[in-house]
Design an enzyme around this catalytic site. Structure first.
Site, PDB file in Angstrom:
ATOM      1  N   THR A   1       3.106 -42.580  34.819  1.00  0.00           N
ATOM      2  CA  THR A   1       2.684 -41.178  34.726  1.00  0.00           C
ATOM      3  C   THR A   1       2.305 -40.616  36.089  1.00  0.00           C
ATOM      4  O   THR A   1       2.215 -39.396  36.258  1.00  0.00           O
ATOM      5  CB  THR A   1       1.490 -41.010  33.772  1.00  0.00           C
ATOM      6  OG1 THR A   1       0.364 -41.711  34.294  1.00  0.00           O
ATOM      7  CG2 THR A   1       1.820 -41.518  32.381  1.00  0.00           C
TER       8      THR A   1
ATOM      9  N   ARG B   1      -6.463 -44.439  46.009  1.00  0.00           N
ATOM     10  CA  ARG B   1      -6.564 -43.106  45.412  1.00  0.00           C
ATOM     11  C   ARG B   1      -7.298 -42.240  46.431  1.00  0.00           C
ATOM     12  O   ARG B   1      -8.458 -42.508  46.766  1.00  0.00           O
ATOM     13  CB  ARG B   1      -7.358 -43.133  44.095  1.00  0.00           C
ATOM     14  CG  ARG B   1      -6.567 -43.709  42.908  1.00  0.00           C
ATOM     15  CD  ARG B   1      -5.684 -42.639  42.280  1.00  0.00           C
ATOM     16  NE  ARG B   1      -4.821 -43.179  41.228  1.00  0.00           N
ATOM     17  CZ  ARG B   1      -5.164 -43.267  39.959  1.00  0.00           C
ATOM     18  NH1 ARG B   1      -6.372 -42.866  39.568  1.00  0.00           N
ATOM     19  NH2 ARG B   1      -4.323 -43.745  39.070  1.00  0.00           N
TER      20      ARG B   1
ATOM     21  N   GLU C   1      -6.942 -48.687  40.109  1.00  0.00           N
ATOM     22  CA  GLU C   1      -5.668 -48.802  39.402  1.00  0.00           C
ATOM     23  C   GLU C   1      -4.516 -48.913  40.393  1.00  0.00           C
ATOM     24  O   GLU C   1      -3.634 -49.756  40.248  1.00  0.00           O
ATOM     25  CB  GLU C   1      -5.465 -47.595  38.489  1.00  0.00           C
ATOM     26  CG  GLU C   1      -4.146 -47.608  37.747  1.00  0.00           C
ATOM     27  CD  GLU C   1      -4.003 -46.428  36.791  1.00  0.00           C
ATOM     28  OE1 GLU C   1      -2.877 -45.912  36.666  1.00  0.00           O
ATOM     29  OE2 GLU C   1      -5.008 -46.022  36.177  1.00  0.00           O
TER      30      GLU C   1
ATOM     31  N   CYS D   1       1.106 -47.026  37.202  1.00  0.00           N
ATOM     32  CA  CYS D   1       1.411 -46.347  35.937  1.00  0.00           C
ATOM     33  C   CYS D   1       2.520 -45.317  36.165  1.00  0.00           C
ATOM     34  O   CYS D   1       2.446 -44.527  37.118  1.00  0.00           O
ATOM     35  CB  CYS D   1       0.172 -45.649  35.388  1.00  0.00           C
ATOM     36  SG  CYS D   1       0.465 -44.771  33.826  1.00  0.00           S
TER      37      CYS D   1
ATOM     38  N   ARG E   1      -7.850 -32.683  28.743  1.00  0.00           N
ATOM     39  CA  ARG E   1      -8.552 -33.938  28.442  1.00  0.00           C
ATOM     40  C   ARG E   1     -10.030 -33.659  28.235  1.00  0.00           C
ATOM     41  O   ARG E   1     -10.528 -32.574  28.511  1.00  0.00           O
ATOM     42  CB  ARG E   1      -8.403 -34.933  29.607  1.00  0.00           C
ATOM     43  CG  ARG E   1      -6.985 -35.443  29.851  1.00  0.00           C
ATOM     44  CD  ARG E   1      -6.967 -36.311  31.078  1.00  0.00           C
ATOM     45  NE  ARG E   1      -5.711 -37.034  31.251  1.00  0.00           N
ATOM     46  CZ  ARG E   1      -5.454 -37.848  32.271  1.00  0.00           C
ATOM     47  NH1 ARG E   1      -6.354 -38.022  33.209  1.00  0.00           N
ATOM     48  NH2 ARG E   1      -4.300 -38.478  32.357  1.00  0.00           N
TER      49      ARG E   1
ATOM     50  N   ARG F   1      -6.286 -35.245  43.647  1.00  0.00           N
ATOM     51  CA  ARG F   1      -6.119 -36.590  44.206  1.00  0.00           C
ATOM     52  C   ARG F   1      -4.641 -36.963  44.236  1.00  0.00           C
ATOM     53  O   ARG F   1      -3.809 -36.381  43.547  1.00  0.00           O
ATOM     54  CB  ARG F   1      -6.912 -37.624  43.413  1.00  0.00           C
ATOM     55  CG  ARG F   1      -6.578 -37.734  41.930  1.00  0.00           C
ATOM     56  CD  ARG F   1      -5.455 -38.691  41.641  1.00  0.00           C
ATOM     57  NE  ARG F   1      -5.388 -39.047  40.219  1.00  0.00           N
ATOM     58  CZ  ARG F   1      -4.298 -39.480  39.617  1.00  0.00           C
ATOM     59  NH1 ARG F   1      -3.146 -39.581  40.273  1.00  0.00           N
ATOM     60  NH2 ARG F   1      -4.314 -39.800  38.327  1.00  0.00           N
TER      61      ARG F   1
ATOM     62  N   GLU G   1      -9.258 -39.100  30.831  1.00  0.00           N
ATOM     63  CA  GLU G   1      -8.416 -39.697  29.797  1.00  0.00           C
ATOM     64  C   GLU G   1      -9.248 -40.551  28.841  1.00  0.00           C
ATOM     65  O   GLU G   1     -10.175 -41.248  29.238  1.00  0.00           O
ATOM     66  CB  GLU G   1      -7.345 -40.573  30.458  1.00  0.00           C
ATOM     67  CG  GLU G   1      -6.239 -40.994  29.523  1.00  0.00           C
ATOM     68  CD  GLU G   1      -5.103 -41.678  30.255  1.00  0.00           C
ATOM     69  OE1 GLU G   1      -4.009 -41.766  29.668  1.00  0.00           O
ATOM     70  OE2 GLU G   1      -5.303 -42.112  31.406  1.00  0.00           O
TER      71      GLU G   1
ATOM     72  N   ARG H   1      -2.603 -35.324  41.122  1.00  0.00           N
ATOM     73  CA  ARG H   1      -3.289 -34.830  39.931  1.00  0.00           C
ATOM     74  C   ARG H   1      -4.337 -33.822  40.394  1.00  0.00           C
ATOM     75  O   ARG H   1      -5.325 -34.183  41.037  1.00  0.00           O
ATOM     76  CB  ARG H   1      -3.954 -35.948  39.125  1.00  0.00           C
ATOM     77  CG  ARG H   1      -4.632 -35.409  37.853  1.00  0.00           C
ATOM     78  CD  ARG H   1      -5.127 -36.524  36.931  1.00  0.00           C
ATOM     79  NE  ARG H   1      -5.612 -35.959  35.682  1.00  0.00           N
ATOM     80  CZ  ARG H   1      -6.879 -35.591  35.453  1.00  0.00           C
ATOM     81  NH1 ARG H   1      -7.800 -35.743  36.391  1.00  0.00           N
ATOM     82  NH2 ARG H   1      -7.235 -35.065  34.295  1.00  0.00           N
TER      83      ARG H   1
END
Length: 357
Positions: free
Chosen positions: A273, A228, A224, A271, A309, A125, A314, A280
């Protein structure tokens, strides 16, 4: 300048972090007294303060990172905090520049487990933020609705394998919503880290999911990040999954949605990260022999800058010896390199699993 109420909350939050001996977050590590004093009165042009940046990490002392950007400008205004966190997580220095977007030669990718012995599924993604809007803490309900309308309209123009339907969360039956969550297709409500960051206001308005008929291509709207974009399927065919994502990103870009990209940091996200490529790439993989020595598994992952993970991502545990393994680094490299790191690392892990007794 931040008002008295915000300053009082900031002082209390800073004291709480300093007294939390069990807290290992990058927020606690890098929010020194000098940094705190330099930033506590600052505001972005939209009114975001240091409190907006750190409040999730203050409330959730078990955070790994602990910070979010309330708007794009926050990465500049609060750079003395963000920059060292970004450097430690991504290995990306404040003097570095994010390379241009490059999906590379897709022929390099392959099915890394053709007999389906180890890998359950593959998912890649990326995130995108609309340039005209801030991130969650600064968004109004009207802004959420406007973005939902713009993105869902653009997605309706996709064709071929990407052709699908948009399902708004508003009015969605709970049973349908829960089934989509259980199938790993839909984001869930109530993540305490996002809640504390003021990312769940006006829920479920302005949120939804678009997916094709096979549920191999999905777009989350206003979870978020603003968007996405997700490609996923059962098995280990990284070539097919990444190829679909690349096709989707290019098709969405052709709809002329203006995305937020910084010359230094790359694509901007809520975020830190997820900055840079925002890619990702992950697999759900069963490695029962390697998993007997979690430190060894983590050591192998570290060599390829991968993250191990729990099965559901997460803040979750492994279920039945199945792990979610993904690229950790998203900055200082391009999209091709990020996915190639996952492929190379997983190939080695499978070989070691086969050789283990």
């Amino acid at each position: 300048m931040a008002d008295a109420t915000v300053l009082e909350k900031l002082d209390a939050g800073f004291t709480k972090l300093q007294n939390a001996s069990e807290c290992k977050s990058l927020l606690k590590k890098h929010l020194t007294r000098d940094v705190f004093d330099a930033l506590k009165t600052k505001k972005t042009s939209l009114g975001a303060t240091l409190l907006d940046v750190i409040q999730s990490g203050v409330e959730n002392l078990d955070s790994g990172i602990g910070v979010y950007a309330p708007d794009a400008e926050a990465y500049t205004v609060f750079a003395p905090l963000f920059d060292p966190i970004i450097e430690e997580y991504h290995g990306f220095k404040s003097t570095d520049l994010q390379p241009a977007s490059d999906f590379g030669n897709l022929d390099v990718f392959k099915n890394v487990d053709p007999n389906n012995e180890y890998i359950v599924s593959t998912r890649i993604r990326c995130g995108r933020s609309l340039a005209a809007y801030p991130f969650n803490p600064c968004l109004t309900e009207q802004a959420y609705r406007e973005m939902e309308a713009s993105v869902s309209t653009a997605l309706k123009n996709l064709d071929g394998e990407l052709k699908g339907t948009y399902y708004p969360l508003t009015g969605m039956e709970k049973s349908v919503q829960q089934q989509l969550i259980d199938d790993h297709f839909l984001f869930k409500e109530g993540d305490r880290f996002l809640q504390a960051a003021n990312a769940c206001r006006y829920w479920p308005h302005g949120r939804g999911i678009f997916h094709n008929a096979d549920k191999t291509f999905l777009v989350w709207i206003n979870e978020e990040d603003h968007m996405r974009i997700i490609s996923m399927q059962k098995g280990a065919d990284i070539a097919a999954v990444f190829g679909r994502l690349v096709t989707a990103v290019r098709a969405i870009e052709a709809q002329k949605l203006p995305f937020s990209r910084d010359p230094r940091l790359g694509y901007l996200t809520f975020c830190p990260t997820n900055l840079g490529t925002t890619i990702r790439a992950s697999v759900h993989v069963a490695l029962p022999k390697l998993a007997r020595d979690k430190a060894k598994l983590d050591e192998i992952a570290g060599r390829y800058e991968l993250q191990v993970r729990g099965t559901r991502g997460e803040h979750t545990e492994s279920e039945g010896g199945v792990y979610d393994i993904s690229n950790k680094r998203r900055m200082g490299l391009n999209e091709f390199q990020a996915v190639k790191a996952l492929q190379d690392g997983i190939v080695e892990m499978i070989e070691l699993e086969k050789a283990a007794v």
